[in-house]
Design a protein around this motif. Structure first.
Motif, PDB file in Angstrom:
ATOM      1  N   PRO A 125     -12.746  -1.678  -1.393  1.00 52.29           N
ATOM      2  CA  PRO A 125     -11.303  -1.507  -1.190  1.00 52.29           C
ATOM      3  C   PRO A 125     -10.534  -1.107  -2.451  1.00 52.29           C
ATOM      4  CG  PRO A 125     -11.744  -3.813  -1.544  1.00 52.29           C
ATOM      5  CD  PRO A 125     -13.057  -3.082  -1.775  1.00 52.29           C
ATOM      6  N   ILE A 127      -8.612   0.772  -5.538  1.00 52.77           N
ATOM      7  CA  ILE A 127      -7.663   1.880  -5.582  1.00 52.77           C
ATOM      8  C   ILE A 127      -8.339   3.141  -6.100  1.00 52.77           C
ATOM      9  CG2 ILE A 127      -6.856   1.353  -7.923  1.00 52.77           C
ATOM     10  CD1 ILE A 127      -4.774   2.656  -4.936  1.00 52.77           C
ATOM     11  N   ALA A 130      -9.452   5.195  -3.326  1.00 57.96           N
ATOM     12  CA  ALA A 130      -8.372   5.972  -2.729  1.00 57.96           C
ATOM     13  C   ALA A 130      -8.161   7.277  -3.497  1.00 57.96           C
ATOM     14  CB  ALA A 130      -7.083   5.156  -2.709  1.00 57.96           C
ATOM     15  N   THR A 185      -1.882  11.648   1.814  1.00 63.06           N
ATOM     16  CA  THR A 185      -1.438  10.382   2.406  1.00 63.06           C
ATOM     17  C   THR A 185      -2.219  10.078   3.681  1.00 63.06           C
ATOM     18  OG1 THR A 185       0.355  11.449   3.675  1.00 63.06           O
ATOM     19  CG2 THR A 185       0.872  10.656   1.444  1.00 63.06           C
ATOM     20  N   ILE A 188      -5.546   8.506   2.682  1.00 63.08           N
ATOM     21  CA  ILE A 188      -5.364   7.106   2.278  1.00 63.08           C
ATOM     22  C   ILE A 188      -5.111   6.223   3.496  1.00 63.08           C
ATOM     23  CG2 ILE A 188      -3.875   5.550   0.976  1.00 63.08           C
ATOM     24  CD1 ILE A 188      -3.457   7.817  -1.033  1.00 63.08           C
ATOM     25  N   LEU A 191      -8.337   5.604   5.269  1.00 59.04           N
ATOM     26  CA  LEU A 191      -9.137   4.612   4.549  1.00 59.04           C
ATOM     27  C   LEU A 191      -8.622   3.204   4.837  1.00 59.04           C
ATOM     28  CD1 LEU A 191     -11.359   3.932   2.533  1.00 59.04           C
ATOM     29  CD2 LEU A 191      -9.709   4.325   0.676  1.00 59.04           C
ATOM     30  N   GLY A 192      -7.305   3.039   4.866  1.00 61.76           N
ATOM     31  CA  GLY A 192      -6.725   1.739   5.190  1.00 61.76           C
ATOM     32  C   GLY A 192      -7.076   1.292   6.598  1.00 61.76           C
ATOM     33  N   HIS A 214      -2.562  -5.545   0.846  1.00 59.47           N
ATOM     34  CA  HIS A 214      -3.297  -4.684  -0.074  1.00 59.47           C
ATOM     35  C   HIS A 214      -2.540  -3.372  -0.245  1.00 59.47           C
ATOM     36  CE1 HIS A 214      -6.562  -2.164  -1.674  1.00 59.47           C
ATOM     37  NE2 HIS A 214      -7.183  -3.297  -1.987  1.00 59.47           N
ATOM     38  N   LEU A 216      -3.448  -0.397  -0.207  1.00 61.81           N
ATOM     39  CA  LEU A 216      -3.798   0.645   0.760  1.00 61.81           C
ATOM     40  C   LEU A 216      -3.012   0.471   2.051  1.00 61.81           C
ATOM     41  CD1 LEU A 216      -7.674   0.943   0.306  1.00 61.81           C
ATOM     42  CD2 LEU A 216      -5.883   2.470  -0.551  1.00 61.81           C
ATOM     43  N   ARG A 220      -0.163   3.003   3.545  1.00 65.92           N
ATOM     44  CA  ARG A 220      -0.456   3.566   4.856  1.00 65.92           C
ATOM     45  C   ARG A 220       0.807   3.945   5.622  1.00 65.92           C
ATOM     46  NH1 ARG A 220      -4.110  -0.035   8.828  1.00 65.92           N
ATOM     47  NH2 ARG A 220      -2.272  -1.379   8.751  1.00 65.92           N
TER      48      ARG A 220
END
Length: 332
Positions: A125, A127, A130, A185, A188, A191-192, A214, A216, A220
């Protein structure tokens, strides 16, 4: 337009390579969405230290399939580049686009290798992951765009020029930058969704708004907001370009961009309501790639060197200066 048979064959091959690349991209998203990125461990290009995995798990099969299909995509990119260079004269726009297709395919492989070797896969997780996802998305857009333009110019269309385009050039730059930002965006947000799945729409909103969430999750929420605002911007850009460069190609591309983006917004809303199921994430990504291709086609059509320019209307016609009387002395 009359296109030689050899160019037509190359164009068909170019579209086939583009379609295959899109399929590989979607499978890569399937790898991420199913948490199968660590299926081959932290080994690359080998899978768990071997060329062909023995007694593989489902995750290993998913990841290994992605690597095999990506290798074939690289081979196709080499063929596309060599064929494009050999079949087109120096200065033809296909040559540059075909070379960029191969360059971005190589950087795509390098980014993918970096993600695996640095273990930015599965449940990581951080950054930093990301950032790598954002770079991966940008490179994928550039790769798909280069292949799409290779096929576009193989159809005999004129090259594009940036100098002297005025407002049209500015609009193209704003549209491309805006869509790239939206894509980042989106990567990301995806991924979240993978790392922090919600069991209900309400829980998802609570996750996004929590002060202890978090980063992320807090990022989101930016994607749907930007999607609406940048969507309106892209539609406006398309309409303005269609007025500034009133050719059938530009008008058709602007219409395609508007329709595709409307479908994409609907898919995004569906993805949000259904809590981002894997199949809907793939549909959403495919539509994002198609919107990107539509924007690039609109851009190169509007900035083509032979694109007609709208005449200035609404004011008195410009008058030529009156001839000077040779007997009258010039002012000091």
């Amino acid at each position: 337009m009359n296109v030689p048979a050899s160019s037509r064959r190359f164009q068909i091959f170019s579209y086939a390579v583009l379609a295959y690349t899109l399929a590989v991209v979607l499978w890569g998203a399937f790898v991420r969405a199913t948490g199968s990125g660590a299926g081959c461990g932290d080994h690359w290009p080998q899978c768990n230290g071997v060329v062909v995995p023995r007694e593989p798990t489902v995750a290993t099969l998913i990841e290994y399939t992605h690597r095999v299909t990506s290798g074939l995509a690289l081979v196709l990119a080499v063929v596309l580049c060599v064929w494009g260079l050999r079949a087109h004269a120096k200065g033809h726009p296909v040559r540059g686009a075909a070379v960029l297709s191969l360059v971005f395919m190589l950087t795509e492989a390098a980014v993918g290798a970096g993600i695996v070797l640095l273990k930015y896969v599965a449940d990581n997780p951080s950054i930093a992951r990301a950032y790598w996802m954002a770079i991966h998305l940008l490179n994928t857009f550039l790769l798909v765009g280069a292949q799409a333009l290779t096929a576009w110019w193989a159809g005999g269309r004129s090259r594009w020029v940036m100098r002297g385009q005025g407002l049209a050039g500015t609009l193209v730059g704003v549209g491309i930058a805006g869509l790239l930002l939206l894509g980042v965006t989106g990567a990301i947000a995806a991924l979240g969704d993978t790392l922090f799945p919600a069991t209900s729409f309400t829980e998802g909103l609570q996750q996004d708004m929590s002060e202890t969430a978090h980063i992320l999750l807090r990022l989101r929420v930016l994607h749907p907001v930007l999607a609406v605002g940048l969507g309106a911007l892209l539609v406006a850009v398309g309409n303005m370009l269609a007025r500034l460069r009133p050719s059938e190609s530009v008008k058709r591309s602007a219409t395609q961009l508007t329709v595709l983006y409307a479908i994409q917004l609907g898919a995004g809303l569906t993805n949000l309501v259904l809590l981002a199921p894997v199949w809907m994430q793939l549909v959403h990504l495919l539509l994002a790639d198609l919107v990107w291709i539509a924007l690039l086609r609109l851009s190169v059509a509007a900035l083509a060197e032979d694109a007609p320019r709208a005449t200035v209307t609404g004011g008195p016609p410009a008058r030529a200066p009156a001839p000077r009387d040779p007997a009258r002395p010039l002012p000091p």
